[in-house]
Every structure is written in C-alpha cells, then in structure tokens.
Design a protein around this motif. Structure first.
Motif, PDB file in Angstrom:
ATOM      1  N   VAL B  38     -43.959  19.035  32.368  1.00 52.62           N
ATOM      2  CA  VAL B  38     -44.004  19.746  33.650  1.00 52.62           C
ATOM      3  C   VAL B  38     -45.453  19.828  34.091  1.00 52.62           C
ATOM      4  CG1 VAL B  38     -43.558  21.944  34.802  1.00 52.62           C
ATOM      5  CG2 VAL B  38     -41.975  21.132  33.061  1.00 52.62           C
ATOM      6  N   PRO B  40     -47.702  22.174  35.844  1.00 56.10           N
ATOM      7  CA  PRO B  40     -47.635  23.569  36.307  1.00 56.10           C
ATOM      8  C   PRO B  40     -48.268  23.755  37.683  1.00 56.10           C
ATOM      9  CG  PRO B  40     -49.283  23.333  34.572  1.00 56.10           C
ATOM     10  CD  PRO B  40     -48.586  22.005  34.688  1.00 56.10           C
ATOM     11  N   PHE B  41     -49.103  22.814  38.078  1.00 54.29           N
ATOM     12  CA  PHE B  41     -49.801  22.882  39.357  1.00 54.29           C
ATOM     13  C   PHE B  41     -48.820  22.740  40.519  1.00 54.29           C
ATOM     14  CE2 PHE B  41     -52.073  20.258  42.614  1.00 54.29           C
ATOM     15  CZ  PHE B  41     -52.881  21.250  43.111  1.00 54.29           C
ATOM     16  N   CYS B  42     -47.819  21.867  40.358  1.00 54.93           N
ATOM     17  CA  CYS B  42     -46.920  21.613  41.488  1.00 54.93           C
ATOM     18  C   CYS B  42     -45.454  21.761  41.129  1.00 54.93           C
ATOM     19  CB  CYS B  42     -47.162  20.225  42.053  1.00 54.93           C
ATOM     20  SG  CYS B  42     -46.887  18.930  40.851  1.00 54.93           S
ATOM     21  N   GLY B  43     -45.145  21.934  39.840  1.00 54.63           N
ATOM     22  CA  GLY B  43     -43.752  22.113  39.441  1.00 54.63           C
ATOM     23  C   GLY B  43     -42.995  20.807  39.211  1.00 54.63           C
ATOM     24  N   ASP B  44     -43.680  19.672  39.295  1.00 54.44           N
ATOM     25  CA  ASP B  44     -43.000  18.391  39.052  1.00 54.44           C
ATOM     26  C   ASP B  44     -42.547  18.286  37.596  1.00 54.44           C
ATOM     27  OD1 ASP B  44     -43.513  17.848  41.639  1.00 54.44           O
ATOM     28  OD2 ASP B  44     -44.651  16.009  41.303  1.00 54.44           O
ATOM     29  N   GLU B  45     -41.379  17.646  37.431  1.00 57.45           N
ATOM     30  CA  GLU B  45     -40.804  17.538  36.091  1.00 57.45           C
ATOM     31  C   GLU B  45     -40.429  16.089  35.790  1.00 57.45           C
ATOM     32  OE1 GLU B  45     -37.322  19.904  36.557  1.00 57.45           O
ATOM     33  OE2 GLU B  45     -38.469  21.717  36.987  1.00 57.45           O
ATOM     34  N   GLY B  66     -39.693  15.569  41.727  1.00 59.14           N
ATOM     35  CA  GLY B  66     -41.066  15.802  42.149  1.00 59.14           C
ATOM     36  C   GLY B  66     -41.465  14.841  43.238  1.00 59.14           C
ATOM     37  N   CYS B  67     -42.756  14.712  43.429  1.00 61.21           N
ATOM     38  CA  CYS B  67     -43.267  13.920  44.548  1.00 61.21           C
ATOM     39  C   CYS B  67     -43.099  12.432  44.292  1.00 61.21           C
ATOM     40  CB  CYS B  67     -44.738  14.264  44.782  1.00 61.21           C
ATOM     41  SG  CYS B  67     -45.826  13.707  43.464  1.00 61.21           S
ATOM     42  N   CYS B 131     -50.249  13.727  39.032  1.00 60.16           N
ATOM     43  CA  CYS B 131     -48.869  13.370  39.371  1.00 60.16           C
ATOM     44  C   CYS B 131     -48.513  12.048  38.699  1.00 60.16           C
ATOM     45  CB  CYS B 131     -48.682  13.220  40.880  1.00 60.16           C
ATOM     46  SG  CYS B 131     -49.311  14.568  41.885  1.00 60.16           S
TER      47      CYS B 131
END
Lengths: 422, 148
Positions: B38, B40-45, B66-67, B131
């Motif tokens: 994960v 933690p900066f953007c919540g992407d998993e 995520g992005c 990312c």
C-alpha cells in the motif's frame, strides 16, 4: 457590509494583491491555488511581521530586562490577546501556544485524559475525524482501557445525531469532534454535541483546524472545553498552533512538557509549576510565528469573519452548481452549501484522483489527492482516494471556472487517450 | 487538448491500455506467497501472488486499485516476469528501479524491461515514482519469501 460590483462581499482582487505567491505561474499557467485545507497562502502583512521581529527586536521572551526582550515579550503576549479576542476566549491565559492542531490534541490526551479517565470510561468522537483527532484517542484507549465510540454520519455525509443520547452516556468522560470535516466539508453541530456532553458530565474538545480559519468561532457560544487549531491554515506561518482550554480545567491539569518557562520555583528536589498559560509552554516558544499569527488574525478581523464565511459560502454554492454540470464527476459529501464549508472532495467515474491531480497541475491548478489523513472515512465511501479542491478568502469564481474547465480537459485527455499514437 | 499535450510523455498509450485492461488479474488458487503493498501517501494498493517451481515463476496474479501509473506498472510487471526465473525477476526489478532513478541503462537492461520502458516518462514527475514502484516492492517481498 458592502457588496462589490462583481457581486462579491469584499474586493477579492484587492485581497489577492496582498498574496505574493498568487502572482506565480506554474507550468506556464497562472497559479490557481485550491489546496487551502492543507495550508493557506500568506499575505505580505504576515511575512512582514516575521521579518520585522527578526530584523528589529529578536530576543527571548519572559526573561530579559533589556528593551528588545521587553518588546518581544509584549508582541508575543499581544498576539495571544488577539487570538483570545478572535475566538472570544474569556481570558488570555486560556490560550496556549503549541506547534499545531495535532500537538494541541496530544496535549489534552496526555495532560487531561491520562489523569481523568480510567478503564471502563468512554471517549466519543465522530466517523469523520482527521487522523490527528483519532489516533490520539485510540492510543489513550489502548493505554487506559477506555472505549472509543463513534457518532455516525448520514449517507450524504452529515453528522447523524439520532442516536447521540445512546452514544454519549454516563460512561462518556471525553468527547472529541471536528468542527468541519477536512474531507467532506461537513459542518458538525458542535453546540448540540457539547450540550449533550455536558449533560452527562463529560468535557468536549473541538478540532477547529478547518473551521477557525473560515467562520466566526466563539468558544463561549459553542461552550467547548477545548479548541485546537493551527496558524498555517489561517494565513499564519507553519509551526504554530493553539490550544484553548477553559481556565478551570487547564488549572487542574499537569504540565505536558517540562523545561524552562513552565516553572515558578525550582530546587534540586523539585519544582513548582508556573501559572497559566506558561505551565504548558516549556522552553523558548515559537516567538516569531506566534507574533505573525497575531498579524494573520488582524488580517482576518479586518475582512471580518462574517464576510470571510459569506464569501466562502457563496463560492461553495457556485462551485457545487458547476460540479453538478459535470456528468462523470461526483462530489463526495453534502451538496447543500449551507451545511458545509468550501472543501469539496470529488471523484471521477474512471479517472483516478492522482491522475487528475497531475493533469490539473499541468494547468497550474493545485488540488490535493489521496485519503486526506482520514483513511477510514474515505474508505467508508468505497474509495481509497479522492480529489479535493478547497477554497479560501482569495479564491474567486473565475478560478472555479478554471477548475471545472481543467476537469473537463483531464477527462477528455484520459478518455481520448486511446486514439493517440503510443 | 493542447494544454495537456505534454502529459503524453507520462501517459503513453501503452500505460493507459494496461490501466484499462490489466493483465494477470485472475487470483491464484493456493499461491505459494502473497504480498500486499500500500502506498500510504495516496492509498494505492497492489496484491502480488506467486506460484513457483524449480526457481521459475509459473504462476502470477497481480491485482489492485489506484492510479494509472501504479496499476499499469503492476500489470506490465506481471506480464514481464511470468514464466521467468526468480533471478530474472530480481534483475528486472533492479533495472526498473534504476530507470525510475534516472540512471543510464545498458541496452541489455532496457531489453530486459520490455514494455515497461513506456514508464520512462515517470522519472520527470518525482511524486509519481512511488506509484510506479509500488508493485515492484510487493514483488521484491514476494521473491524474498520464495527464496527464504
């Protein structure tokens, strides 16, 4: 209150002239700064107050008999008195300088909760807290064996008070709630919650990080026992915050940190604590930033907090109307502008917030993307991240138009990308 | 889209294609290792599942949300290492990390990365490098556990 020819409550263009950074270009475009919930920009008057202190009367406070030290002490205490008036606190000594909202909340957790709460007691908060008003209480609960309970939200993102009498009960000893959600913009009915908290003999702490910069906040009218907020979100510098506490409650608390300035008398065996507020201000304080926060308060008072709030309400209503025109963007949070502030979170049906943020940045538009230090709240809406545009005194409808135009461009870019050459 | 035109160096078509239709997303039945990463900066998993035999990655599943950068990197990574040896995958990870750091890559290293070369533009956007690396940190953990 006069309304300018543009239908504005005060002359926003004139206000903008006070903010040097707003003249900046980012990636070839005029900066559109919409990340005010993270931190606000600073007017010349605040920057000048910092420079003036360092250039003219830099000295330590509460110590010297020399002129510079007396001037520094006067300015430091004058800034405290300005903050006192700004939030209508009863006495200056009920205003304690801290580093930021988080430190103010930690101070209450350590110096109040640890002394007054015990296993079996309950702490009540809401489901829309910033991490700094959540984690402190989780840790206190782990340490003391107290239980953390949550006031729920409605589907739309308003605070649901229907079960408040069950949630805040005789077991409740402390209630800690945000005044305005940093994600949803929701205004929390603090006065009603305070009334219920006091009816069961609990104290209430209000996280005012997102409300104090934007609306008139009167601690006596809210009847809160503690109010925490930061200087940097209200035109002031970073590294300075405030904890307001009712004097009789602060008197009854132990110091949070030990050192100089917070003692009255010291022997090799022990020490006698200084009076309020110094009991909670150990060591040389953040003198320059406290003084500059006083200048920030002057700036806001000069506009008038009623005017600031009305301006933001007007701009929020406009932004929500413009968002409603967009087919694939959805606002996360209440859509009635009278129930919320100018912090608007949103998502796109296909494009990830992070990609939106990068695209807008290419157009000079600064927004924030992510979980906004409220992971459980953002998750409860089924998102890992959202995009957030947040406004302040210097934003205007033209900038909202830029944002909406930028969002349309970003959508176009990502949906037509399939026809580009790789 | 004149104003956003210079985003093309970041969002290459191949990236958006992997984001829209990620590869190898079928979860593995009884994987040997499974790692979640994960940001933690953007919540992407990103979740990586591996099945190995004889030092070869003969099963991989890569899922997440995520992005476009994090998810396309994950998808391309899965395509690249599927069926390769643990050593190859480790080498690819090192090469990709070097690419993100802006280090000069040898032709062999670039060839090792295949489609992932499309992510080169990310190095011009420092906040987005994390990312691109998210899936790879999950893979690295997974590979270490395979070897342990």
């Amino acid at each position: 209150m006069k309304t300018s020819r543009r239908g504005e409550i005060y002359d926003v263009m004139k206000v903008r002239e006070d903010f040097p950074v707003l003249a900046r270009k980012v990636n070839g475009h005029q900066l559109v700064y919409l990340d005010n919930a993270a931190t606000s920009q600073k007017p010349r008057q605040v920057i000048a107050a910092l420079v003036d202190y360092y250039e003219r009367y830099n000295a330590n406070v509460h110590r010297g008999v020399h002129t510079l030290s007396i001037e520094a002490t006067d300015a430091y205490e004058e800034a405290r008195a300005k903050v006192q008036k700004f939030i209508n606190a009863p006495v200056p000594e009920s205003v304690i300088w801290t580093r930021n909202t988080s430190e103010s909340i930690n101070l209450v957790a350590y110096a109040y909760a640890r002394k007054h709460l015990k296993a079996g007691d309950e702490i009540v908060t809401t489901v829309m807290e910033h991490h700094s008003d959540l984690i402190s209480w989780q840790q206190i609960c782990k340490e003391l064996g107290t239980r953390l309970r949550f006031i729920p939200r409605t589907e739309e993102g308003l605070i649901d008070l229907s079960t408040i009498d069950e949630i805040i009960s005789a077991r409740t000893k402390l209630v800690a709630v945000t005044h305005m959600s940093n994600v949803l913009g929701t205004i929390v009915p603090v006065r009603e919650i305070a009334e219920r908290a006091h009816a069961v003999g609990a104290v209430i702490l209000v996280d005012g990080a997102q409300s104090v910069p934007h609306m008139p906040v009167d601690v006596q009218d809210l009847d809160c026992d503690f109010l925490a907020f930061s200087g940097h979100k209200m035109l002031g510098p970073t590294g300075i915050g405030v904890l307001y506490g009712k004097p009789e409650i602060l008197e009854d608390m132990q110091p949070f940190m030990y050192g100089s300035d917070m003692i009255l008398e010291v022997s090799y065996e022990g020490a006698k604590w200084n009076q309020l507020p110094y009991k909670f201000e150990a060591g040389t304080p953040n003198i320059a930033d406290a003084i500059a926060t006083g200048a920030a308060v002057d700036y806001l008072e000069n506009l008038g907090m009623d005017a600031v709030w009305r301006h933001e309400q007007q701009l929020t209503a406009y932004a929500l109307r413009r968002f409603a025109e967009l087919e694939n963007y959805r606002v996360v949070g209440p859509t009635d502008p009278s129930l919320r502030g100018g912090t608007i979170s949103f998502t796109h049906d296909q494009v990830h917030p992070h990609d939106l943020g990068t695209a807008l940045d290419r157009l000079g538009i600064a927004i924030r993307t992510g979980h906004h230090c409220a992971m459980p709240l953002v998750k409860s809406y089924g998102h890992a991240a959202v995009a957030r545009a947040s406004m302040y005194i210097y934003n205007h409808e033209g900038e909202i138009d830029h944002l909406i135009e930028g969002l349309k461009q970003a959508e176009g870019y990502f949906s037509h990308a399939g026809s580009r050459r790789s | 889209m004149q104003d956003l035109g210079d985003l093309d160096s970041l969002y290459r078509e191949l990236i958006l294609d992997h984001h829209r239709s990620p590869r190898n997303t079928e979860p593995l039945i009884s994987p040997d290792v499974e790692v979640d990463a994960v940001n933690p900066f953007c919540g992407d998993e990103v979740k990586v599942q591996l099945k190995t035999s004889g030092g070869t990655l003969n099963g991989i599943s890569v899922t997440g949300r995520g992005c476009s950068i994090s998810q396309s990197s994950a998808s391309m990574m899965g395509e690249l290492v599927k069926g390769r040896s643990v050593e190859d995958a480790m080498r690819a990870r090192r090469a990709f990390q070097a690419l993100m750091k802006g280090e000069a890559l040898t032709e062999d290293q670039l060839a090792d990365l295949g489609d992932l070369e499309a992510l080169q533009g990310v190095k011009r956007y420092p906040v987005r490098i994390k990312c691109a690396l998210l899936a790879w940190s999950a893979l690295e953990d997974a590979l270490k556990r395979v070897r342990a």
